[in-house]
Design a protein around this motif. Structure first.
Motif, mmCIF file in Angstrom:
data_model
loop_
_atom_site.group_PDB
_atom_site.id
_atom_site.type_symbol
_atom_site.label_atom_id
_atom_site.label_comp_id
_atom_site.label_asym_id
_atom_site.label_seq_id
_atom_site.Cartn_x
_atom_site.Cartn_y
_atom_site.Cartn_z
ATOM 1 N N TYR A 29 14.931 77.776 -5.697
ATOM 2 C CA TYR A 29 14.080 77.554 -4.020
ATOM 3 C C TYR A 29 13.961 78.212 -3.461
ATOM 4 C CZ TYR A 29 13.213 75.293 0.228
ATOM 5 O OH TYR A 29 12.411 74.928 1.593
ATOM 6 N N VAL A 43 15.797 82.420 -2.059
ATOM 7 C CA VAL A 43 16.892 81.658 -1.781
ATOM 8 C C VAL A 43 17.336 82.378 -3.069
ATOM 9 C CG1 VAL A 43 19.374 79.843 -1.270
ATOM 10 C CG2 VAL A 43 16.458 80.026 0.387
ATOM 11 N N PHE A 68 22.122 79.566 -3.449
ATOM 12 C CA PHE A 68 21.251 78.061 -2.885
ATOM 13 C C PHE A 68 22.597 77.573 -3.491
ATOM 14 C CE2 PHE A 68 20.274 73.819 -4.907
ATOM 15 C CZ PHE A 68 19.384 73.805 -4.157
ATOM 16 N N GLY A 90 25.911 76.830 -1.571
ATOM 17 C CA GLY A 90 25.414 76.107 -0.676
ATOM 18 C C GLY A 90 26.494 74.738 -0.628
ATOM 19 N N GLY A 91 26.141 74.124 -1.713
ATOM 20 C CA GLY A 91 26.329 72.885 -2.261
ATOM 21 C C GLY A 91 27.616 72.954 -2.929
ATOM 22 N N SER A 99 17.316 70.094 -4.473
ATOM 23 C CA SER A 99 17.260 70.158 -2.762
ATOM 24 C C SER A 99 16.278 68.950 -2.809
ATOM 25 C CB SER A 99 15.932 71.665 -2.571
ATOM 26 O OG SER A 99 15.587 71.124 -1.211
ATOM 27 N N GLU A 131 22.019 69.323 2.549
ATOM 28 C CA GLU A 131 21.034 69.602 3.104
ATOM 29 C C GLU A 131 20.933 70.182 4.588
ATOM 30 O OE1 GLU A 131 16.919 68.527 2.102
ATOM 31 O OE2 GLU A 131 17.959 69.347 0.206
ATOM 32 N N THR A 166 23.926 72.005 5.980
ATOM 33 C CA THR A 166 24.114 73.479 5.400
ATOM 34 C C THR A 166 23.610 74.865 4.709
ATOM 35 O OG1 THR A 166 26.233 72.390 4.544
ATOM 36 C CG2 THR A 166 26.006 74.201 4.337
ATOM 37 N N ARG A 167 22.610 74.845 4.115
ATOM 38 C CA ARG A 167 21.890 75.334 3.410
ATOM 39 C C ARG A 167 20.777 76.123 4.610
ATOM 40 N NH1 ARG A 167 20.872 71.799 -2.179
ATOM 41 N NH2 ARG A 167 22.467 73.428 -3.484
ATOM 42 N N GLU A 168 20.279 74.848 5.450
ATOM 43 C CA GLU A 168 19.383 74.880 6.596
ATOM 44 C C GLU A 168 20.195 76.322 7.621
ATOM 45 O OE1 GLU A 168 16.534 72.579 9.690
ATOM 46 O OE2 GLU A 168 17.628 71.945 8.682
ATOM 47 N N TYR A 214 15.484 78.421 3.635
ATOM 48 C CA TYR A 214 15.219 76.920 3.222
ATOM 49 C C TYR A 214 14.798 75.751 4.321
ATOM 50 C CZ TYR A 214 17.469 72.948 1.034
ATOM 51 O OH TYR A 214 17.392 71.334 0.007
#
Length: 262
Positions: A61, A64, A69, A72-73, A194, A216, A218-220, A226
């Motif tokens: 991404y 990031v 990245f 975060g997932g 993403s 999504e 959480t990353r934001e 993001y």
């Protein structure tokens, strides 16, 4: 203070604390590193996956770092996966304790979800700090969003675990299907992508998955770069309330059978 003088909330607090200590000793007490393994085990899992995808040499991404990245997932998904598996086994693993009047299967499930939640947050925080130490960092975005997402996710996993503890006792053979459910979700929940990178014709099918919205959002919350344009807080909230209500209803209807079943 005797148990007769303690309030219901004080008794509940002491029960949960005792179960948390027991759970940690059972899971990590046998290791030489002791309770440090609480963080080492999931951290190793995350680091191995981050290393594999980082060595691929591609940027997942823009803006990031790949390691962040992936983190975060993976961190939210591990929390879900562990709650799923430990919810199924929560009753059988603690059956001998249900002879005590103060302790119920709900307490066993709640203590397991709480422990996994703390481990997940601690792992995410520690690895973010470690990555920052090595110069892998990006600007932080929205702490309040992270708090809301994690509270809703906790409720979702608690409801799921309550429902699964009933399934684990009444239909123990279904526990063998756990990997069949978890593995596809690993690839469909946005751990490695993403949603905006996926063709729009597939969005209708993927957005039904609450886990994808968790990752999504959480990353934001973590990364200012993001966009997270497809993560819906409203959908996550509805999913979490629905799952928690469903789990509580399942538990309420079956809790006596959970205690007496052999």
């Amino acid at each position: 203070m005797s148990s007769a003088q303690r309030s219901v909330w004080q008794i509940q607090r002491d029960v949960i604390y005792a179960l948390l200590v027991r759970e940690m000793k059972t899971r990590f007490g046998k290791w030489r590193l002791g309770y440090a393994w609480v963080l080492i085990e999931p951290s190793l899992h995350v680091l191995v996956l981050v290393a594999v995808f980082s060595l691929a040499g591609r940027e997942f991404y823009p803006g990031v770092p790949t390691a962040l990245f992936m983190l975060g997932g993976i961190a939210p998904f591990l929390f879900f996966s562990n709650c799923f598996n430990r919810g199924l086994a929560a009753v059988e693993s603690n059956r001998g304790l249900f002879n005590y009047r103060q302790l119920r299967p709900f307490d066993a499930v709640l203590s397991r979800v709480c422990l996994e939640f703390v481990i997940s947050l601690a792992t995410l925080t520690v690895l973010m700090v470690i990555f920052a130490w090595f110069g892998i960092s990006t600007n932080f975005n929205n702490f309040l969003l992270l708090v809301i997402v994690n509270v809703l996710f906790f409720c979702f996993c608690l409801g799921l675990s309550l429902a699964l503890c009933v399934v684990g006792v009444k239909f123990p053979e279904l526990a063998k299907l756990s990997p069949i459910i978890i593995r596809p979700l690993y690839f469909l929940s946005g751990v490695f992508f993403s949603l905006e990178q996926i063709p729009k014709e597939y969005h209708f099918y993927l957005v039904w998955n609450p886990l994808l919205h968790v990752i999504e959002l959480t990353r934001e919350g973590l990364f200012v770069n993001y966009q997270g344009m497809f993560g819906s807080l409203a959908y996550l909230g509805l999913s979490s309330v629905t799952m928690l209500a469903f789990g509580l209803l399942c538990y309420r209807a079956n809790w006596r059978d959970l205690v007496t079943s052999r």
